[in-house]
Design an enzyme around this catalytic site. Structure first.
Site, PDB file in Angstrom:
ATOM      1  CD  GLU A  47      -2.726   1.032   1.959  1.00  0.00           C
ATOM      2  OE1 GLU A  47      -3.732   2.162   2.783  1.00  0.00           O
ATOM      3  OE2 GLU A  47      -2.341   0.256   3.164  1.00  0.00           O
ATOM      4  CG  ASN A 194      -9.361  -1.654   1.719  1.00  0.00           C
ATOM      5  OD1 ASN A 194      -8.942  -2.491   2.036  1.00  0.00           O
ATOM      6  ND2 ASN A 194      -9.603  -0.393   2.548  1.00  0.00           N
ATOM      7  CD  GLU A 195      -9.804  -2.351   5.973  1.00  0.00           C
ATOM      8  OE1 GLU A 195      -9.764  -1.095   6.511  1.00  0.00           O
ATOM      9  OE2 GLU A 195      -9.465  -3.400   6.549  1.00  0.00           O
ATOM     10  CE1 TYR A 263      -3.366  -6.475   8.885  1.00  0.00           C
ATOM     11  CE2 TYR A 263      -5.819  -5.248   8.800  1.00  0.00           C
ATOM     12  CZ  TYR A 263      -4.285  -5.695   8.404  1.00  0.00           C
ATOM     13  OH  TYR A 263      -3.836  -4.737   7.067  1.00  0.00           O
ATOM     14  CD  GLU A 318      -6.655  -4.376   4.497  1.00  0.00           C
ATOM     15  OE1 GLU A 318      -5.867  -4.014   5.640  1.00  0.00           O
ATOM     16  OE2 GLU A 318      -6.549  -3.572   3.955  1.00  0.00           O
ATOM     17  CD  GLN A 367       0.788  -2.062   3.718  1.00  0.00           C
ATOM     18  OE1 GLN A 367       0.963  -1.245   2.586  1.00  0.00           O
ATOM     19  NE2 GLN A 367      -0.624  -1.912   4.432  1.00  0.00           N
TER      20      GLN A 367
END
Length: 514
Positions: A47, A194-195, A263, A318, A367
Site C-alpha cells: 500500500e 476496500n473496507e 489482524y 489483509e 505488508q
C-alpha cells in the site's frame, strides 16, 4: 475480547527456558476429494503507506541504490526467490482516495495529493499503474488492483479497466499507448473497493451490496480468456452479517470472491511493542492469530448456504501482526520489527489457510516492505529479510500442491490458566509425488516431539528445514541481518515408517519426503 494488561519491558529481551513436552502423533491421510492449495494463498500487499512504496520498494531511477526502473533490485530478487504469486496495490484505505489517472503519463506532469490516511504526507504519484504492473511482470506475479469505489465513480472505475485491459481502438487504450505501453496487461484480479464498512465509506452491508452490483455490472473484460475475478470488499473479522448480506444480495454472475480482513494483536487499543513484549502479550497475540480458523469456518458456513457449489472464493486479503510503531518513527507509517512471534503468526496462519484451501483461494500478507508484518525491511541502501520472509519461503512448497488431511491430538500451550493448541500442521503432495509437512510449535517454553507416519507414501529420502532461535523476541537487524535464518534439520529419526522430530519452543519446520 478479554482485557489483558499490557506489560512493556523496555530494552529487555526475555529468555524463556526450554522444557521437554509430550509426544504428538500426526497422521497424514490420502484425500477423499482432491483440493488444490492455490498458490495465491501466498500473496502479498503493498500500500501507499509509510515506507512501503517510497523509500521501500521504489527509490527512483536516479537512485544510487541498484534498481530496475526505480524499484530496488535486491527486493526484486528477494520476492522472486519467495515465489510471490500475486501482489495487491495501491491499498488498503489509500485505494479509496486514489485516482488512477493522476499516476500515469509524464511524472513531471502528475498532480500531488495528501495521503490523509497515513501520516498526512504529500503523495507525488511518481509510482503509478505502469510502474506497478511492470513490476508484477518482472516478478512473475499476478497483479491484484484494489480500485477506488469510496471516492470514485463508475465511469472512472470502468475507464481504469479499459486502460489496463483493452487492446486498442478505445480512448483509454490509445491513451495508454501514448504513455508508452502498446500491449494491455493481463490483469485478472480486481478489488471493488476496500473496507467499505470503514475507511471505504462507512457503508452498511446492504448499501454496499447495491453499490457493488452497480460497479461490477459495468466491468468489462478485454484480455483474459477466463474473465475477470471480481472481489467484493468483505467483512471485518467476525462481522458475519456482512458476509450474509453480500452472499444473499449479489448475484453469482457478478462476483468471484469475497474478502475478509483480520489482524493479530494484543488488544486493538493496546497493541504493545513489536520487540519488547512479555509472554502475556505473546500469548494474547497468538490467541487472536489462531482465531483465523474459527473465522474461516464461520464465514465459510454462510457462503456454503448461498454457494454450495463452492464457486465463490474467500479472499483473506489483509492479515498479519499489528503492533505499536518503532520508537522515533512516524505513527502513521506503521513501521515495526519482525520477531519469532511473527514467524509463529505466519506459520500457523498459513497452515490454517492450507487446511481450508477448498474455500480460501487467495490471501495477502500485510505488508511487503517496511509496514506491519513485512517480509523485507530497508534502511538506506541496506536491506534485510525477516523471520516472516523465511517462513513464507519455506512454505512455498505447498503452492498449487494437493492438500493432504492431517489429524492429531496435540499438546497445549498453557499460560495463567488459559491454553492454546501448541502444535499446528498442514501437508501437501506436489505433482512430482513429494510430500511436504509444515509444523509449528508456538509454546514459549516446551519442546514437543512429533511422530509422523510416512510409510504409506513410500518415502525413502527425508529432509527438513527449521526456523528457530534462542529468544522469542529475537529478530534480524541491520547490524545482524542473518541472526534468524532457516537451517537444515540434522536429526531425523525414522523407525518402522515413523519419523520422530523434536520441535523446539517457538519453531517452524518443513519436512520433505520423496
Amino acid at each position: 475480547m478479554r482485557q489483558i494488561k499490557s506489560i512493556v519491558i523496555a530494552g529487555l529481551l526475555l529468555t524463556f527456558p526450554m522444557f521437554v513436552g509430550a509426544q504428538t502423533t500426526v497422521k497424514i491421510s490420502e484425500p477423499e476429494d482432491e483440493v488444490i492449495i492455490s498458490k495465491h494463498i501466498y500473496g502479498h500487499f503493498s500500500e501507499h503507506l509509510g515506507r512501503c512504496i517510497y523509500d521501500g520498494l521504489y527509490v527512483g531511477q536516479e537512485s544510487a541504490i541498484p534498481n530496475q526502473d526505480g524499484v530496488r533490485s535486491d527486493i526484486i530478487d528477494a520476492l522472486i526467490d519467495l515465489k510471490i504469486p500475486n501482489l495487491r496495490w495501491p491499498g488498503g484505505c489509500f485505494a479509496d482516495t486514489y485516482h488512477w489517472k493522476d499516476g500515469v503519463g509524464p511524472r513531471e506532469d502528475r498532480p500531488t495529493m495528501v495521503n490523509r490516511w497515513w501520516g498526512g504526507v504529500t503523495e507525488d504519484n511518481s509510482f503509478g499503474t505502469h510502474d506497478f504492473l511492470n513490476l508484477c511482470e518482472t516478478l512473475g506475479a499476478e497483479p491484484y488492483l484494489a480500485a477506488n469505489v469510496g471516492s470514485s465513480s463508475v465511469q472512472e472505475f470502468t475507464e481504469y479497466v479499459e486502460y489496463v485491459l483493452h487492446k486498442g481502438g478505445s480512448p483509454m487504450a490509445e491513451w495508454r499507448k501514448e504513455h508508452g505501453r502498446e500491449k494491455p496487461w493481463a490483469v485478472k484480479y480486481w478489488g471493488v473497493g476496500n473496507e467499505m464498512w470503514g475507511c471505504g465509506g462507512n457503508m452498511t452491508a446492504e448499501h454496499y451490496a447495491n453499490v457493488y452490483r452497480q460497479y461490477a455490472t459495468f466491468m468489462t473484460d478485454w484480455t483474459n480468456s477466463d474473465g475477470l475475478f471480481r472481489i467484493a470488499s468483505g467483512a471485518n473479522v467476525d462481522d458475519y452479517h456482512w458476509t450474509e448480506v453480500l452472499m444473499r444480495d449479489i448475484p453469482k454472475s457478478l462476483i468471484e470472491g469475497v474478502a475478509l480482513h483480520s489482524y493479530s494483536f494484543v488488544e486493538w487499543n493496546e497493541k504493545g511493542s513489536s520487540v519488547d513484549y512479555s509472554e502475556e502479550q505473546y500469548f494474547s497475540t497468538m490467541k487472536t492469530a489462531l482465531m483465523m480458523d474459527e473465522l474461516i469456518v464461520n464465514h465459510t458456513a454462510i457462503m456454503d448456504k448461498y454457494d454450495p457449489e463452492n464457486e465463490i472464493a474467500l479472499v483473506v486479503d489483509e492479515w498479519g501482526g499489528w503492533y505499536e510503531v518503532m520508537e522515533g518513527t512516524n505513527p502513521g507509517f506503521l513501521y515495526q520489527q519482525n520477531t519469532m512471534r511473527d514467524a509463529m503468526i505466519a506459520g500457523t496462519t498459513l497452515n490454517i489457510f492450507n487446511n481450508h484451501a477448498d474455500r480460501v483461494k487467495m490471501a495477502n500478507l500485510a505488508q511487503t516492505v517496511n509496514v506491519l508484518q513485512a517480509v523485507v525491511l530497508t534502511e538506506g541502501e541496506k536491506m534485510l529479510l525477516t523471520p516472516t520472509y523465511h517462513v513464507m519461503k519455506m512454505y512455498n512448497v505447498h503452492q498449487d500442491a494437493t492438500l493432504l488431511p492431517v489429524s492429531f491430538d496435540g499438546p497445549t500451550y498453557e499460560f495463567e490458566g488459559e491454553s492454546l493448541p501448541a502444535i499446528s500442521a498442514s501437508a501437501s503432495k506436489n505433482k512430482d509425488g513429494e510430500v511436504h509437512v509444515s509444523l509449528v510449535n508456538i509454546d514459549a517454553h516446551k519442546s514437543h516431539t512429533v511422530n509422523l507416519s510416512v510409510e504409506q507414501f513410500g518415502a525413502k529420502n527425508l529432509t527438513g528445514t527449521i526456523l528457530s532461535s534462542k529468544d522469542l523476541q529475537d529478530h534480524n537487524s541491520f547490524e545482524s541481518p542473518e541472526m534468524i535464518a532457516p537451517k537444515e534439520l540434522k536429526s531425523i529419526k525414522v523407525k518402522k515408517g515413523v519419523v520422530e522430530i523434536e520441535l523446539p519452543p517457538f519453531s517452524v519446520l518443513v519436512l520433505k519426503a520423496e
